[in-house]
Design a protein around this motif. Structure first.
Motif, PDB file in Angstrom:
ATOM      1  N   ASN A 145       0.829  -1.204   0.000  1.00 34.98           N
ATOM      2  CA  ASN A 145       0.000   0.000   0.000  1.00 34.98           C
ATOM      3  C   ASN A 145       0.868   1.262   0.000  1.00 34.98           C
ATOM      4  N   ILE A 161      -3.806   2.283  -5.789  1.00 33.44           N
ATOM      5  CA  ILE A 161      -4.417   2.522  -4.482  1.00 33.44           C
ATOM      6  C   ILE A 161      -5.939   2.442  -4.586  1.00 33.44           C
ATOM      7  N   PRO A 162      -6.554   1.447  -3.960  1.00 36.35           N
ATOM      8  CA  PRO A 162      -8.008   1.306  -4.029  1.00 36.35           C
ATOM      9  C   PRO A 162      -8.753   2.541  -3.534  1.00 36.35           C
ATOM     10  N   GLU A 163      -8.188   3.234  -2.537  1.00 35.80           N
ATOM     11  CA  GLU A 163      -8.860   4.395  -1.978  1.00 35.80           C
ATOM     12  C   GLU A 163      -9.058   5.501  -3.013  1.00 35.80           C
ATOM     13  N   ILE A 164      -8.147   5.579  -3.985  1.00 32.87           N
ATOM     14  CA  ILE A 164      -8.263   6.594  -5.022  1.00 32.87           C
ATOM     15  C   ILE A 164      -9.504   6.340  -5.866  1.00 32.87           C
ATOM     16  N   LYS A 165      -9.790   5.085  -6.113  1.00 32.61           N
ATOM     17  CA  LYS A 165     -10.992   4.746  -6.878  1.00 32.61           C
ATOM     18  C   LYS A 165     -12.245   5.212  -6.143  1.00 32.61           C
ATOM     19  N   GLN A 166     -12.210   5.118  -4.813  1.00 27.24           N
ATOM     20  CA  GLN A 166     -13.348   5.575  -4.014  1.00 27.24           C
ATOM     21  C   GLN A 166     -13.513   7.090  -4.125  1.00 27.24           C
ATOM     22  N   ILE A 167     -12.396   7.811  -4.152  1.00 31.31           N
ATOM     23  CA  ILE A 167     -12.449   9.262  -4.298  1.00 31.31           C
ATOM     24  C   ILE A 167     -13.020   9.635  -5.662  1.00 31.31           C
ATOM     25  N   LYS A 177     -16.711   9.042  -5.599  1.00 29.67           N
ATOM     26  CA  LYS A 177     -17.424   9.981  -4.736  1.00 29.67           C
ATOM     27  C   LYS A 177     -17.559  11.359  -5.369  1.00 29.67           C
ATOM     28  N   GLU A 233      -4.867  13.967  -1.265  1.00 29.06           N
ATOM     29  CA  GLU A 233      -4.924  12.700  -0.532  1.00 29.06           C
ATOM     30  C   GLU A 233      -3.564  11.992  -0.545  1.00 29.06           C
ATOM     31  N   ALA A 290      -0.928  11.204   2.564  1.00 27.47           N
ATOM     32  CA  ALA A 290      -0.591   9.818   2.894  1.00 27.47           C
ATOM     33  C   ALA A 290       0.910   9.549   2.835  1.00 27.47           C
TER      34      ALA A 290
END
Length: 247
Positions: free
Chosen positions: A142, A158-164, A167, A183, A187
Motif C-alpha cells: 500500500n 491505491i483502491p482508496e483513489i478509486k473511491q475518491i 465519490k 490525498e 498519505a
C-alpha cells in the motif's frame, strides 16, 4: 529530509557542476539517498552514486572536485544512515506549509526515493508476515502504491483513489485531480514511515536474490516528452496545468 546546511551544500555543488537535465536535481538526490540509507542491504557507493549522474562522469575541473562530490554525497548518506541506526530518522514534512514549489519538490523527492528502492525492489516486495498497527494487510504494498501514484500517476495502485473518483465523479477533472493529489500528499509521511519500519523488521530476514523493479505503463519522467519538444517529460508536459504535476 536533509538538514538545511547539507541541502545548501548539495545545491551549491550541483550548481557549480552545471548538471544537465538527465541528472538528478537536489530534491531527487535527497529522496534517493534517504532510501539508500534505510535499505537493510548496504548498497555500495560505486553502484548508487553513478545513478545520480545518469551513469556518466560529470565534467570535472580537477581531481579535488571529484573528491568534493564524493565527500558531499557520502556526508548526506551518513547523516541519514546515522539517524536510521539510532531510530531517530523521520520524514519531517509540515503538510500545512506546502505551496506549489514545495509540492513539486515532494514529487521529485518521492521519485528519487522510489528510484533507490528499485535497486533492491525484491526486498521491498517480498511476502512476509509483516503487519502494522494501522494497516493489517499488505502495508508495504500500500505504501509503495502511494509512491507509484505520486511518481507515475498510477492511481490504480491505491483502491482508496478509486473511491475518491467515484465519490466526486460529478466534479470537474481539475478539481478531481486536485483532491487526489491532496490525498496522496497527506498519505506520504505514513507511507515512508511504514517502509522504514519494514526495513528494520527485515534486517535479519532472508532476502530474495532476484530484483523485481517497479514498472508502469505511464510515461517515464526522464523519457522524451511525447509532445515532440525534445525536452524530458518531467521538464515539459508533466509540469503543465498551473505548474502542478497533473499531466
Amino acid at each position: 529530509m536533509l538538514p538545511h546546511s547539507l541541502t545548501n551544500k548539495l545545491t551549491t555543488l550541483f550548481t557549480q557542476l552545471d548538471l544537465g537535465e538527465e541528472c538528478f536535481n537536489v530534491a531527487e538526490t535527497d529522496g534517493f539517498i534517504y532510501a539508500i540509507a534505510i535499505t537493510p542491504e548496504t548498497i555500495p557507493p560505486k553502484e548508487w552514486i553513478p545513478t545520480i549522474f545518469d551513469n556518466k562522469i560529470p565534467k570535472l575541473n580537477s581531481p579535488e572536485e571529484g573528491d568534493k562530490i564524493m565527500g558531499t554525497l557520502m556526508e548526506c548518506y551518513q547523516s541519514y544512515h546515522k539517524k536510521q541506526s539510532n531510530d531517530t530518522l523521520t520524514f519531517d514534512v509540515d503538510l500545512n506549509q506546502i505551496n506549489s514549489q514545495t509540492f513539486n519538490e515532494l514529487i521529485d523527492w518521492s521519485w528519487g526515493f522510489l528510484t533507490a528502492l528499485n535497486l533492491r525492489m525484491s526486498f521491498w516486495t517480498e511476502k512476509s508476515d509483516f503487519k502494522t498497527k494501522d494497516l493489517e494487510e499488505n502495508p508495504v504494498r500500500n505504501s509503495l502504491g502511494v509512491l507509484k501514484a505520486l511518481v507515475y500517476r498510477d492511481y490504480d495502485a491505491i483502491p482508496e483513489i478509486k473511491q475518491i473518483v467515484e465519490k466526486y465523479k460529478e466534479e470537474s477533472e481539475e478539481k478531481l485531480k486536485t483532491r487526489i493529489l491532496i490525498e496522496l500528499i497527506a498519505a506520504l509521511p505514513q507511507a515512508i514511515k511504514i517502509i522504514q519500519e519494514y526495513a528494520k523488521y527485515g534486517i535479519n530476514s532472508k532476502r530474495p536474490k532476484v530484483t523485481q523493479p517497479i514498472t508502469s505503463n505511464k510515461k517515464g519522467r526522464n523519457e522524451p516528452c511525447p509532445c515532440g519538444s525534445g525536452k524530458k517529460y518531467k521538464k515539459c508536459c508533466m509540469l503543465k496545468k498551473d505548474g502542478q504535476y497533473l499531466h
